[in-house]
Design a protein around this motif. Structure first.
Motif, short mmCIF file in Angstrom:
data_model
loop_
_atom_site.label_atom_id
_atom_site.label_comp_id
_atom_site.label_asym_id
_atom_site.label_seq_id
_atom_site.Cartn_x
_atom_site.Cartn_y
_atom_site.Cartn_z
N GLY A 25 -26.75 -15.91 42.06
CA GLY A 25 -28.09 -16.31 41.69
C GLY A 25 -28.43 -17.67 42.25
O GLY A 25 -27.87 -18.11 43.25
N ILE A 26 -29.37 -18.35 41.60
CA ILE A 26 -29.85 -19.64 42.08
C ILE A 26 -29.05 -20.78 41.46
O ILE A 26 -28.78 -20.79 40.26
N VAL A 27 -28.68 -21.75 42.30
CA VAL A 27 -27.92 -22.91 41.84
C VAL A 27 -28.58 -24.19 42.33
O VAL A 27 -29.38 -24.18 43.28
N LEU A 28 -28.24 -25.28 41.68
CA LEU A 28 -28.54 -26.61 42.20
C LEU A 28 -27.54 -26.87 43.32
O LEU A 28 -26.38 -27.18 43.08
N ASN A 29 -27.98 -26.71 44.56
CA ASN A 29 -27.05 -26.68 45.68
C ASN A 29 -26.73 -28.06 46.24
O ASN A 29 -25.63 -28.30 46.73
N GLU A 30 -27.71 -28.97 46.21
CA GLU A 30 -27.49 -30.32 46.73
C GLU A 30 -28.42 -31.29 46.01
O GLU A 30 -29.59 -30.96 45.75
N ILE A 31 -27.90 -32.48 45.72
CA ILE A 31 -28.67 -33.50 45.01
C ILE A 31 -28.48 -34.83 45.72
O ILE A 31 -27.34 -35.26 45.96
N TRP A 60 -39.84 -22.04 35.86
CA TRP A 60 -38.52 -22.68 35.74
C TRP A 60 -38.70 -24.20 35.85
O TRP A 60 -39.64 -24.69 36.48
N ARG A 61 -37.79 -24.93 35.23
CA ARG A 61 -37.87 -26.39 35.22
C ARG A 61 -36.56 -27.03 35.68
O ARG A 61 -35.49 -26.45 35.51
N ILE A 62 -36.70 -28.23 36.24
CA ILE A 62 -35.53 -29.08 36.52
C ILE A 62 -35.66 -30.32 35.66
O ILE A 62 -36.70 -30.98 35.64
N GLU A 63 -34.58 -30.62 34.94
CA GLU A 63 -34.56 -31.80 34.08
C GLU A 63 -33.54 -32.81 34.59
O GLU A 63 -32.47 -32.44 35.09
N ILE A 116 -28.25 -33.22 36.16
CA ILE A 116 -29.44 -32.46 36.51
C ILE A 116 -29.26 -31.06 35.93
O ILE A 116 -28.19 -30.45 36.08
N ARG A 117 -30.31 -30.54 35.30
CA ARG A 117 -30.21 -29.22 34.66
C ARG A 117 -31.36 -28.34 35.15
O ARG A 117 -32.51 -28.77 35.21
N LEU A 118 -31.03 -27.10 35.49
CA LEU A 118 -32.01 -26.11 35.91
C LEU A 118 -32.18 -25.10 34.78
O LEU A 118 -31.21 -24.51 34.31
N LEU A 119 -33.42 -24.92 34.35
CA LEU A 119 -33.70 -24.03 33.22
C LEU A 119 -34.70 -22.96 33.62
O LEU A 119 -35.72 -23.25 34.24
N SER A 120 -34.40 -21.71 33.25
CA SER A 120 -35.35 -20.62 33.42
C SER A 120 -36.15 -20.49 32.13
O SER A 120 -36.01 -21.31 31.20
N LEU A 121 -36.97 -19.46 32.03
CA LEU A 121 -37.74 -19.23 30.81
C LEU A 121 -36.83 -18.79 29.67
O LEU A 121 -37.26 -18.81 28.50
N ASP A 126 -28.24 -23.58 35.41
CA ASP A 126 -27.20 -24.34 36.12
C ASP A 126 -27.26 -25.80 35.70
O ASP A 126 -28.32 -26.32 35.33
N ILE A 127 -26.10 -26.46 35.75
CA ILE A 127 -25.99 -27.88 35.42
C ILE A 127 -25.08 -28.56 36.44
O ILE A 127 -24.04 -28.01 36.81
N VAL A 128 -25.49 -29.72 36.90
CA VAL A 128 -24.63 -30.58 37.69
C VAL A 128 -24.56 -31.93 37.00
O VAL A 128 -25.56 -32.66 36.94
N GLY A 129 -23.40 -32.26 36.45
CA GLY A 129 -23.16 -33.57 35.86
C GLY A 129 -22.30 -34.39 36.79
O GLY A 129 -21.35 -33.87 37.39
N TYR A 130 -22.62 -35.67 36.95
CA TYR A 130 -21.89 -36.50 37.92
C TYR A 130 -21.62 -37.87 37.34
O TYR A 130 -22.43 -38.44 36.60
N GLY A 131 -20.45 -38.40 37.68
CA GLY A 131 -20.03 -39.70 37.16
C GLY A 131 -19.24 -39.54 35.88
O GLY A 131 -19.62 -38.77 35.00
N GLU A 132 -18.12 -40.25 35.78
CA GLU A 132 -17.29 -40.17 34.58
C GLU A 132 -18.07 -40.59 33.34
O GLU A 132 -18.78 -41.59 33.36
N GLY A 133 -17.97 -39.79 32.30
CA GLY A 133 -18.65 -40.11 31.06
C GLY A 133 -20.00 -39.47 30.91
O GLY A 133 -20.69 -39.69 29.91
#
Length: 230
Positions: A25-31, A60-63, A116-121, A126-133
């Motif tokens: 499916g669809i992912v957060l591919n690059e940030i 759909w939304r990106i947070e 960064i979080r990708l949300l459908s209806l 999908d979620i990409v978390g970055y950085g310790e903590g």
């Protein structure tokens, strides 16, 4: 003795193998969130459809989720009827990237620890978390990118539900594949001191495969001389 520039040419024969896991499916591919120097509006988020069918992402939304505890902020909402075709890269970014208004992000992306979080209806896609903590991630967080670098799935669409496994720090490639299958690079001193005509020249350098598949083959390095004036 004179100093001039050596021009290097790579010719290689290869037999590659390898691959990577991908989602359906669809992912957060690059940030890309940390520009060199003073941040402008050159940030971007790239979506990628790794599945076999087109997907309607209307609504759909990106947070952006601030690791400091601030409330999540919606930075983009897909217009109704927007579809992402199989294998399509959908680039979302600041106005300076020349994108249509419907593809422009409506807020900044901070340095880690954030997410960064990708949300459908229906909920989170999908979620990409970055950085310790970071307070939100899949599995363990991806590293925090250095200025000028992006967070990129390796390979495109890879989604094994662990951000640290799926995502690498890389050179930005907005709207294009993150990594080539085979990507041979050579690094060597830009200028070399050359002897008189007929003398021996020894070069020392490093070969690196920045691609996503193993390289088995022969690399032939050929040199040429520019501006020698002999």
């Amino acid at each position: 003795m004179m100093t001039t520039r050596l021009l290097l040419f790579l010719v290689f024969l290869l037999s590659a193998r390898g691959g990577g896991a991908s989602t359906e499916g669809i992912v957060l591919n690059e940030i890309f969130y940390d520009l060199p120097g003073i941040d402008g509006d050159g940030e971007f988020v790239e979506l990628y459809n790794a599945g076999p069918v087109a997907i309607d992402i209307g609504g759909w939304r990106i947070e952006f989720v601030d690791g400091g505890g601030a409330a999540a902020k919606t930075i983009w909402t897909a217009p109704g009827g927007r579809r992402v075709e199989p294998g399509e890269y959908l680039l979302l970014g600041g106005a300076s990237r020349g994108l249509p208004e419907e593809l422009q992000l409506g807020g900044a992306i901070g340095n880690g620890p954030d997410a960064i979080r990708l949300l459908s209806l229906r909920g989170t896609v999908d979620i990409v978390g970055y950085g310790e903590g970071t307070p939100l991630c899949e599995g363990s967080p991806a590293p925090d990118a250095l200025p000028g670098s992006s967070l990129a799935r390796r390979p495109d669409g890879a989604d094994r539900d662990d951000n640290r496994t799926d995502i690498a720090v890389a050179d930005p490639t907005p709207g294009a594949p993150n990594f080539h299958r085979i990507d041979i690079a050579i690094s060597i001193a830009d200028r070399q001191a050359l002897p008189c005509a007929g003398g021996e020249v020894r070069l020392r350098g490093t070969l690196r495969n920045a691609g996503i598949e193993r390289f088995d083959g022969v690399v032939l390095v050929e040199t040429g001389i520019a501006g020698a004036g002999w």
